[in-house]
Structure formats: C-alpha cells, structure tokens
Design a protein around this motif. Structure first.
Motif, PDB file in Angstrom:
ATOM      1  N   VAL A   1       1.466 -10.588  -6.737  1.00 22.29           N
ATOM      2  CA  VAL A   1       2.036 -11.649  -5.903  1.00 22.29           C
ATOM      3  C   VAL A   1       2.099 -12.984  -6.657  1.00 22.29           C
ATOM      4  O   VAL A   1       2.923 -13.842  -6.331  1.00 22.29           O
ATOM      5  CB  VAL A   1       1.258 -11.775  -4.568  1.00 22.29           C
TER       6      VAL A   1
ATOM      7  N   LEU B   1      -1.990  -8.289   2.111  1.00 25.26           N
ATOM      8  CA  LEU B   1      -2.852  -8.732   1.006  1.00 25.26           C
ATOM      9  C   LEU B   1      -4.245  -9.098   1.514  1.00 25.26           C
ATOM     10  O   LEU B   1      -4.376  -9.659   2.610  1.00 25.26           O
ATOM     11  CB  LEU B   1      -2.249  -9.979   0.337  1.00 25.26           C
TER      12      LEU B   1
ATOM     13  N   GLY C   1       4.300  -5.187  -8.870  1.00 22.95           N
ATOM     14  CA  GLY C   1       3.945  -6.464  -9.475  1.00 22.95           C
ATOM     15  C   GLY C   1       2.886  -7.194  -8.678  1.00 22.95           C
ATOM     16  O   GLY C   1       2.497  -6.757  -7.597  1.00 22.95           O
TER      17      GLY C   1
ATOM     18  N   GLY D   1       0.836  -1.212   0.000  1.00 24.27           N
ATOM     19  CA  GLY D   1       0.000   0.000   0.000  1.00 24.27           C
ATOM     20  C   GLY D   1       0.867   1.257   0.000  1.00 24.27           C
ATOM     21  O   GLY D   1       1.810   1.386  -0.792  1.00 24.27           O
TER      22      GLY D   1
HETATM   23  C1  LIG Z   1      -5.416  -3.820   2.888  1.00 24.99           C
HETATM   24  S1  LIG Z   1      -4.276  -3.034   1.769  1.00 24.99           S
HETATM   25  C2  LIG Z   1      -2.862  -3.015   2.879  1.00 24.99           C
HETATM   26  C3  LIG Z   1      -1.904  -1.896   2.582  1.00 24.99           C
HETATM   27  C4  LIG Z   1      -0.802  -1.688   3.606  1.00 24.99           C
HETATM   28  N1  LIG Z   1      -0.001  -2.890   3.794  1.00 24.99           N
HETATM   29  C5  LIG Z   1      -1.330  -1.220   4.933  1.00 24.99           C
HETATM   30  O1  LIG Z   1      -1.167  -1.966   5.900  1.00 24.99           O
HETATM   31  O2  LIG Z   1      -1.881  -0.112   5.003  1.00 24.99           O
HETATM   32  C6  LIG Z   1      -3.950  -4.321   0.585  1.00 24.99           C
HETATM   33  C7  LIG Z   1      -2.869  -4.022  -0.437  1.00 24.99           C
HETATM   34  O3  LIG Z   1      -2.603  -5.209  -1.191  1.00 24.99           O
HETATM   35  C8  LIG Z   1      -2.418  -4.840  -2.561  1.00 24.99           C
HETATM   36  N2  LIG Z   1      -2.721  -6.034  -3.386  1.00 24.99           N
HETATM   37  C9  LIG Z   1      -3.929  -6.615  -3.563  1.00 24.99           C
HETATM   38  N3  LIG Z   1      -3.827  -7.682  -4.371  1.00 24.99           N
HETATM   39  C10 LIG Z   1      -2.509  -7.789  -4.707  1.00 24.99           C
HETATM   40  C11 LIG Z   1      -1.766  -8.704  -5.509  1.00 24.99           C
HETATM   41  N4  LIG Z   1      -2.378  -9.724  -6.155  1.00 24.99           N
HETATM   42  N5  LIG Z   1      -0.426  -8.530  -5.631  1.00 24.99           N
HETATM   43  C12 LIG Z   1       0.198  -7.503  -4.991  1.00 24.99           C
HETATM   44  N6  LIG Z   1      -0.448  -6.589  -4.217  1.00 24.99           N
HETATM   45  C13 LIG Z   1      -1.789  -6.733  -4.076  1.00 24.99           C
HETATM   46  C14 LIG Z   1      -3.410  -3.708  -2.766  1.00 24.99           C
HETATM   47  O4  LIG Z   1      -3.077  -2.936  -3.912  1.00 24.99           O
HETATM   48  C15 LIG Z   1      -3.274  -2.950  -1.440  1.00 24.99           C
HETATM   49  O5  LIG Z   1      -2.268  -1.988  -1.499  1.00 24.99           O
END
Ligand SMILES: C[S@@+](CC[C@H](N)C(=O)[O-])C[C@H]1O[C@@H](n2cnc3c(N)ncnc32)[C@H](O)[C@@H]1O
Length: 193
Positions: free
Chosen positions: A98, A120, A96, A50
C-alpha cells in the motif's frame, strides 16, 4: 476451507501483518460494502484483499463501467485472487504494498475513488505508515467518499479512526467468527508533520 488453511498458515507465520485467523465471512464482507452506491460508483479501491471475500462482493455488485482496483501484498493470496477472479474489463488485481499506492494509481490514470475498502491491519502499522496511508486516502478519496475498514475488534479503534477522520461510524457484524464489524470514515483531517 482451503482459503481458511492458507490464511491460518499466513497468520501463524506473519502475525500482525495478516491480523486475522480466517478470511472475512460473507456477512462481514457485505456489511463492509453496505454503503456503496453501486449505480453511481465508478472507481472502487480495495486494500489488503487477502483471498477475496470482499473482492467477491465488489466484483458481483459493481456497475460494469466501474473500475475495481484490488491491492494485496502477499504473492500467494494474489495467486488465489487471480484464479478466483479471471481477467475482465475494469478489474485490476495488483500485487504490491500500500505504500506504493499513489504510483500504482498514477500509472493507471486514476485520480479519485468513490470508496476505499480496507482489510489492512492499520492499527498494527508503524505510525509513519498510518500517517502516509491516511494522507493518501485524503488525496484519492472524493470528498463525499468513505474509507470502509474491517475490524475484528468491535468499537475498540473508534477513537483511533476519529483522530484521522471528521466522521466515523461503526457497524457491528455478530455473525462473523469472531464477531467483527466495519468502520465507515468520511472527511480525512489534514495531517501535519
Ligand atoms: C486481515 S487480512 C484481510 C483479508 C481480506 N480482506 C478479508 O477480509 O478476509 C489483511 C490483509 O492485508 C494484507 N496486507 C497487510 N499489509 C499490507 C500492505 N502493507 N500492503 C498491502 N497489503 C497488505 C495482508 O497480506 C492480508 O491479506
């Protein structure tokens, strides 16, 4: 505040792919990394960074010789991460998905991680991606390592994570808005197709 607006906008547009209305608070971020052995950890991986509240803890506290691999899929969030955490030895901010983690780690010559920290939205992932993710975690995590997963649904997914790991503990963080917490998961169970 800018982060909060950016985050809310993403949530309104992408819903479960972001899965949260706001970035994690400093309390939740610290809770999520509370079991890391900072003196000895040499590879830490963050998935779904994020705008970087947990990344901040990792960057501040990791040993200078520890490699930090920070993965985020959203290009706007990656831009914020790269501005907030300028290049420095051992920090790799990757844009990228995951799904491509094994190839990204292979390109960087990384075989094992001490801890994988995840923001995630795993429970919203399709089943095949959940299985692929935990298979990857099983391959990459050291046997003693943990998969630390934030959640804004305290305790709700204990059974879900226990399906994939031998040991799952939950720590509640009431100061986050909404109240939240982190799952600490060890020992990935074999995933059979
Ligand atoms: C709940 S937010 C958490 C953000 C941050 N870690 C925080 O604690 O504030 C989920 C994050 O996972 C990322 N995300 C979702 N699916 C993903 C994927 N398949 N690969 C990489 N990142 C992903 C989203 O873009 C988002 O930034």
């Amino acid at each position: 505040m800018n982060d909060s607006f950016l985050f809310l906008g993403k949530f309104l547009r992408h819903g479960t792919a972001i899965a949260s209305l706001a970035p994690s608070s400093p309390w939740l971020s610290r809770t999520t990394v509370r079991n890391i052995d900072w003196d000895h950890a040499r590879v830490l991986i963050e998935l779904g960074a994020g705008t970087g509240p947990i990344t901040h803890e990792l960057v501040e506290r990791a040993h200078p010789d520890c490699r930090l691999v920070v993965l985020e899929r959203d290009a706007d969030f990656v831009k914020v991460l790269r501005e907030r955490f300028p290049p420095r030895p051992n920090l790799d901010i990757i844009e990228g998905d995951v799904r491509d983690l094994p190839a990204m780690l292979q390109e960087r010559g990384i075989e094992k991680a001490d801890t994988i920290v995840s923001g995630l939205p795993v429970p919203s992932f399709p089943k095949d991606l959940q299985r692929d993710l935990f298979r990857m975690v099983g391959q990459v995590l050291k046997p003693s390592g943990t998969f630390n997963q934030i959640t804004e649904m305290p305790w709700v997914y204990l059974r879900f994570y226990r399906r994939y790991f031998d040991e799952v503990k939950f720590t509640f963080e009431p100061r986050n808005i909404p109240p939240a917490g982190a799952y600490f998961c060890r020992g990935v169970k074999p995933i059979v197709d």
